[in-house]
Design a protein around this motif. Structure first.
Motif, PDB file in Angstrom:
ATOM      1  N   HIS A   1       0.848  -1.193   0.000  1.00 31.96           N
ATOM      2  CA  HIS A   1       0.000   0.000   0.000  1.00 31.96           C
ATOM      3  C   HIS A   1       0.886   1.246   0.000  1.00 31.96           C
ATOM      4  CE1 HIS A   1      -3.129   2.866   1.081  1.00 31.96           C
ATOM      5  NE2 HIS A   1      -4.017   1.925   0.810  1.00 31.96           N
ATOM      6  N   PRO A   2       0.526   2.281  -0.772  1.00 33.93           N
ATOM      7  CA  PRO A   2       1.366   3.486  -0.812  1.00 33.93           C
ATOM      8  C   PRO A   2       1.328   4.315   0.464  1.00 33.93           C
ATOM      9  CG  PRO A   2      -0.613   3.783  -2.137  1.00 33.93           C
ATOM     10  CD  PRO A   2      -0.582   2.343  -1.731  1.00 33.93           C
ATOM     11  N   GLY A   3       0.316   4.093   1.318  1.00 31.75           N
ATOM     12  CA  GLY A   3       0.210   4.866   2.556  1.00 31.75           C
ATOM     13  C   GLY A   3       0.461   4.011   3.778  1.00 31.75           C
ATOM     14  N   GLU A   4       0.936   4.643   4.836  1.00 29.55           N
ATOM     15  CA  GLU A   4       1.208   3.909   6.068  1.00 29.55           C
ATOM     16  C   GLU A   4      -0.086   3.686   6.852  1.00 29.55           C
ATOM     17  OE1 GLU A   4       4.395   5.623   8.278  1.00 29.55           O
ATOM     18  OE2 GLU A   4       5.577   6.060   6.493  1.00 29.55           O
ATOM     19  N   ALA A   5      -0.150   2.572   7.554  1.00 30.42           N
ATOM     20  CA  ALA A   5      -1.373   2.192   8.268  1.00 30.42           C
ATOM     21  C   ALA A   5      -1.771   3.227   9.312  1.00 30.42           C
ATOM     22  CB  ALA A   5      -1.185   0.823   8.920  1.00 30.42           C
ATOM     23  N   SER A   6      -0.794   3.942   9.867  1.00 31.87           N
ATOM     24  CA  SER A   6      -1.075   4.916  10.926  1.00 31.87           C
ATOM     25  C   SER A   6      -1.438   6.297  10.386  1.00 31.87           C
ATOM     26  CB  SER A   6       0.146   5.049  11.843  1.00 31.87           C
ATOM     27  OG  SER A   6       1.282   5.468  11.086  1.00 31.87           O
ATOM     28  N   ALA A   7      -1.491   6.442   9.057  1.00 31.88           N
ATOM     29  CA  ALA A   7      -1.777   7.754   8.471  1.00 31.88           C
ATOM     30  C   ALA A   7      -3.216   8.175   8.759  1.00 31.88           C
ATOM     31  CB  ALA A   7      -1.532   7.717   6.964  1.00 31.88           C
ATOM     32  N   ASN A   8      -3.428   9.481   8.786  1.00 32.44           N
ATOM     33  CA  ASN A   8      -4.761  10.027   9.044  1.00 32.44           C
ATOM     34  C   ASN A   8      -5.477  10.220   7.711  1.00 32.44           C
ATOM     35  OD1 ASN A   8      -6.984  11.203  10.212  1.00 32.44           O
ATOM     36  ND2 ASN A   8      -6.044  13.235  10.385  1.00 32.44           N
ATOM     37  N   PHE A   9      -6.146   9.173   7.247  1.00 34.85           N
ATOM     38  CA  PHE A   9      -6.810   9.230   5.951  1.00 34.85           C
ATOM     39  C   PHE A   9      -8.114  10.018   6.050  1.00 34.85           C
ATOM     40  CE2 PHE A   9      -4.198   5.369   5.667  1.00 34.85           C
ATOM     41  CZ  PHE A   9      -3.495   5.654   4.507  1.00 34.85           C
ATOM     42  N   MET A  10      -8.524  10.597   4.933  1.00 37.42           N
ATOM     43  CA  MET A  10      -9.702  11.455   4.909  1.00 37.42           C
ATOM     44  C   MET A  10     -11.002  10.656   4.952  1.00 37.42           C
ATOM     45  SD  MET A  10      -8.411  14.285   2.125  1.00 37.42           S
ATOM     46  CE  MET A  10      -9.869  15.311   2.289  1.00 37.42           C
ATOM     47  N   LYS A  11     -10.938   9.366   4.641  1.00 34.72           N
ATOM     48  CA  LYS A  11     -12.125   8.518   4.694  1.00 34.72           C
ATOM     49  C   LYS A  11     -11.904   7.403   5.704  1.00 34.72           C
ATOM     50  CE  LYS A  11     -14.510   8.883   0.249  1.00 34.72           C
ATOM     51  NZ  LYS A  11     -15.005   8.107  -0.917  1.00 34.72           N
ATOM     52  N   SER A  12     -12.924   7.120   6.481  1.00 37.14           N
ATOM     53  CA  SER A  12     -12.801   6.055   7.469  1.00 37.14           C
ATOM     54  C   SER A  12     -12.798   4.696   6.785  1.00 37.14           C
ATOM     55  CB  SER A  12     -13.966   6.132   8.467  1.00 37.14           C
ATOM     56  OG  SER A  12     -15.201   5.965   7.802  1.00 37.14           O
ATOM     57  N   ASP A  13     -12.052   3.785   7.359  1.00 37.02           N
ATOM     58  CA  ASP A  13     -11.979   2.397   6.884  1.00 37.02           C
ATOM     59  C   ASP A  13     -11.375   2.249   5.489  1.00 37.02           C
ATOM     60  OD1 ASP A  13     -13.234   1.628   9.246  1.00 37.02           O
ATOM     61  OD2 ASP A  13     -15.229   1.836   8.366  1.00 37.02           O
ATOM     62  N   VAL A  14     -10.809   3.332   4.924  1.00 40.52           N
ATOM     63  CA  VAL A  14     -10.288   3.226   3.561  1.00 40.52           C
ATOM     64  C   VAL A  14      -9.115   2.251   3.498  1.00 40.52           C
ATOM     65  CG1 VAL A  14      -8.728   5.219   3.798  1.00 40.52           C
ATOM     66  CG2 VAL A  14      -9.510   4.520   1.536  1.00 40.52           C
ATOM     67  N   TYR A  15      -8.277   2.270   4.531  1.00 38.19           N
ATOM     68  CA  TYR A  15      -7.103   1.396   4.526  1.00 38.19           C
ATOM     69  C   TYR A  15      -7.531  -0.065   4.565  1.00 38.19           C
ATOM     70  CZ  TYR A  15      -2.081   0.675   5.166  1.00 38.19           C
ATOM     71  OH  TYR A  15      -0.760   0.337   4.987  1.00 38.19           O
ATOM     72  N   GLU A  16      -8.496  -0.364   5.436  1.00 32.44           N
ATOM     73  CA  GLU A  16      -8.969  -1.742   5.561  1.00 32.44           C
ATOM     74  C   GLU A  16      -9.607  -2.221   4.260  1.00 32.44           C
ATOM     75  OE1 GLU A  16      -9.405   0.635   7.728  1.00 32.44           O
ATOM     76  OE2 GLU A  16      -8.157  -0.114   9.379  1.00 32.44           O
ATOM     77  N   ARG A  17     -10.341  -1.330   3.598  1.00 32.27           N
ATOM     78  CA  ARG A  17     -10.977  -1.712   2.336  1.00 32.27           C
ATOM     79  C   ARG A  17      -9.930  -1.965   1.252  1.00 32.27           C
ATOM     80  NH1 ARG A  17     -13.821   2.467   0.491  1.00 32.27           N
ATOM     81  NH2 ARG A  17     -13.629   3.886   2.251  1.00 32.27           N
ATOM     82  N   ASP A  18      -8.849  -1.184   1.264  1.00 32.86           N
ATOM     83  CA  ASP A  18      -7.772  -1.415   0.300  1.00 32.86           C
ATOM     84  C   ASP A  18      -7.081  -2.753   0.556  1.00 32.86           C
ATOM     85  OD1 ASP A  18      -8.254   0.924  -1.008  1.00 32.86           O
ATOM     86  OD2 ASP A  18      -6.563   2.033  -0.165  1.00 32.86           O
ATOM     87  N   LEU A  19      -6.898  -3.086   1.831  1.00 34.59           N
ATOM     88  CA  LEU A  19      -6.246  -4.358   2.166  1.00 34.59           C
ATOM     89  C   LEU A  19      -7.084  -5.541   1.687  1.00 34.59           C
ATOM     90  CD1 LEU A  19      -4.855  -3.703   5.768  1.00 34.59           C
ATOM     91  CD2 LEU A  19      -3.702  -3.433   3.568  1.00 34.59           C
ATOM     92  N   ASP A  20      -8.389  -5.347   1.642  1.00 35.92           N
ATOM     93  CA  ASP A  20      -9.276  -6.405   1.140  1.00 35.92           C
ATOM     94  C   ASP A  20      -9.317  -6.437  -0.383  1.00 35.92           C
ATOM     95  OD1 ASP A  20      -9.939  -7.142   3.710  1.00 35.92           O
ATOM     96  OD2 ASP A  20     -11.700  -5.825   3.798  1.00 35.92           O
ATOM     97  N   ASP A  21      -8.657  -5.468  -1.004  1.00 36.23           N
ATOM     98  CA  ASP A  21      -8.746  -5.336  -2.464  1.00 36.23           C
ATOM     99  C   ASP A  21      -7.391  -5.526  -3.138  1.00 36.23           C
ATOM    100  OD1 ASP A  21     -10.317  -4.947  -4.740  1.00 36.23           O
ATOM    101  OD2 ASP A  21      -9.826  -2.815  -4.844  1.00 36.23           O
ATOM    102  N   GLY A  22      -6.542  -6.363  -2.540  1.00 35.88           N
ATOM    103  CA  GLY A  22      -5.292  -6.728  -3.202  1.00 35.88           C
ATOM    104  C   GLY A  22      -4.049  -6.023  -2.716  1.00 35.88           C
ATOM    105  N   TYR A  23      -4.102  -5.447  -1.497  1.00 36.66           N
ATOM    106  CA  TYR A  23      -2.936  -4.759  -0.952  1.00 36.66           C
ATOM    107  C   TYR A  23      -2.553  -5.367   0.396  1.00 36.66           C
ATOM    108  CZ  TYR A  23      -3.636  -1.210  -4.530  1.00 36.66           C
ATOM    109  OH  TYR A  23      -3.761  -0.571  -5.738  1.00 36.66           O
ATOM    110  N   HIS A  24      -1.287  -5.168   0.769  1.00 40.22           N
ATOM    111  CA  HIS A  24      -0.876  -5.470   2.135  1.00 40.22           C
ATOM    112  C   HIS A  24      -0.313  -4.189   2.749  1.00 40.22           C
ATOM    113  CE1 HIS A  24       2.697  -6.592  -0.429  1.00 40.22           C
ATOM    114  NE2 HIS A  24       3.303  -5.788   0.435  1.00 40.22           N
ATOM    115  N   GLU A  25      -0.234  -4.149   4.056  1.00 39.87           N
ATOM    116  CA  GLU A  25       0.224  -2.937   4.728  1.00 39.87           C
ATOM    117  C   GLU A  25       1.619  -2.557   4.245  1.00 39.87           C
ATOM    118  OE1 GLU A  25       0.026  -2.843   8.932  1.00 39.87           O
ATOM    119  OE2 GLU A  25      -2.085  -3.420   9.039  1.00 39.87           O
ATOM    120  N   LYS A  26       1.829  -1.264   4.123  1.00 37.46           N
ATOM    121  CA  LYS A  26       3.114  -0.769   3.644  1.00 37.46           C
ATOM    122  C   LYS A  26       4.243  -1.260   4.548  1.00 37.46           C
ATOM    123  CE  LYS A  26       5.410   3.511   2.215  1.00 37.46           C
ATOM    124  NZ  LYS A  26       5.244   4.970   2.050  1.00 37.46           N
ATOM    125  N   GLY A  27       5.207  -1.941   3.947  1.00 40.11           N
ATOM    126  CA  GLY A  27       6.352  -2.443   4.695  1.00 40.11           C
ATOM    127  C   GLY A  27       6.131  -3.779   5.367  1.00 40.11           C
TER     128      GLY A  27
END
Length: 287
Positions: A75-101
């Motif tokens: 993922h291009p963003g870090e899991a601890s980042a303050n994203f503008m949409k809630s749950d966006v990181y989790e939804r990306d992880l379900d869509d073919g990404y793993h946590e950055k690093g």
């Protein structure tokens, strides 16, 4: 085979209109004479398209290729980042990404997944591909394609939001200025700090993917996508070409030499399949 590939590769970029918000930097401050009026259609303004939107566009294409081969991408963003949409990181992880690093225990010793290996950006680790800006100029004879430059015509456009009431006679309510480059034709210079077969394979596959999906909203470059901006015709210029052959690609008065045709056959029949196979093996190893 990888030893035959130069660390510098070039991507052919052609688009009728490119709008990247306020990211276009012009050379108007150098103007001492000539036409440098930004709203004049015959101005002589050149400038730079920064690598930031180009890099994001390329990375998105690479991520889609990794997904195509049943892999997950960093993922291009870090899991601890303050994203503008809630749950966006989790939804990306379900869509073919793993946590950055998450693909490496020690970023300074382990390469991680192929996307992390290329782009880095975690744990102070630089990526292995450097994405350069594109310098553009409206005068074709001033463009040096061997340095990743392009012919392009800058214009500042005005967009008016007008009243819809008949009695207002389309009186403007708000004015917005847009920096745009039209008829962009040139190449994007990428430099590998380290060359690996899977890097070249991923680059070739992703550029083909972006060219095939150039009218998809998600894979247009920059802004104003609903207005036809950012539809990019692109292809990887044969990495086997020498500098004089690269120049010939952009010489409209000349065609391919027999040697260039031979290299095209070599690339298509030998090099590219081997590099794509290396990419499949790398992705198959898992993140």
């Amino acid at each position: 085979m990888i030893e035959d590939i130069n660390r510098d590769v070039f991507v052919r970029i052609q688009t009728d209109l490119l709008v990247v918000g306020d990211s276009i930097m012009t050379d108007r401050h150098h103007a001492s004479n000539g036409n440098y009026e930004d709203d004049d259609p015959q101005n002589q303004i050149g400038g730079i398209i920064p690598a930031f939107p180009l890099s994001g566009w390329l990375r998105h294409g690479m991520e889609e290729v990794v997904h195509k081969y049943d892999g997950t991408a960093c993922h291009p963003g870090e899991a601890s980042a303050n994203f503008m949409k809630s749950d966006v990181y989790e939804r990306d992880l379900d869509d073919g990404y793993h946590e950055k690093g998450a693909c490496t225990d020690n970023p300074k010793e382990d390469d991680g997944c192929v996307v992390f290996d290329l782009f880095g950006g975690f744990g102070g680790v630089p990526g292995k591909v450097m994405r350069r800006p594109i310098k553009f100029n409206p005068v074709r004879s001033s463009v040096d394609y061997t340095r990743g430059q392009a012919e392009g015509h800058y214009r500042r456009l005005n967009r008016n939001i007008v009243s819809r009431n008949r009695e207002d006679n389309r009186e403007p309510l708000r004015n917005a200025e847009v920096d745009a480059v039209a008829n962009l034709d040139g190449c994007w210079h990428l430099s590998f700090r380290e060359t690996k077969p899977e890097f070249i394979g991923l680059l070739a596959e992703s550029i083909d993917f972006l060219d095939l999906h150039k009218t998809d909203f998600m894979h247009q470059l920059g802004g104003a996508r609903n207005f036809g901006a950012g539809i990019v015709d692109c292809h990887l210029i044969n990495p086997l070409y020498e500098e004089r052959e690269l120049k010939r690609v952009f010489d409209r008065g000349k065609g391919n030499t027999n040697k260039m045709d031979e290299k095209d056959d070599q690339w298509a029949e030998e090099y590219r399949p081997a590099f794509v196979e290396a990419l499949e093996e790398r992705i198959g190893e898992g993140p």
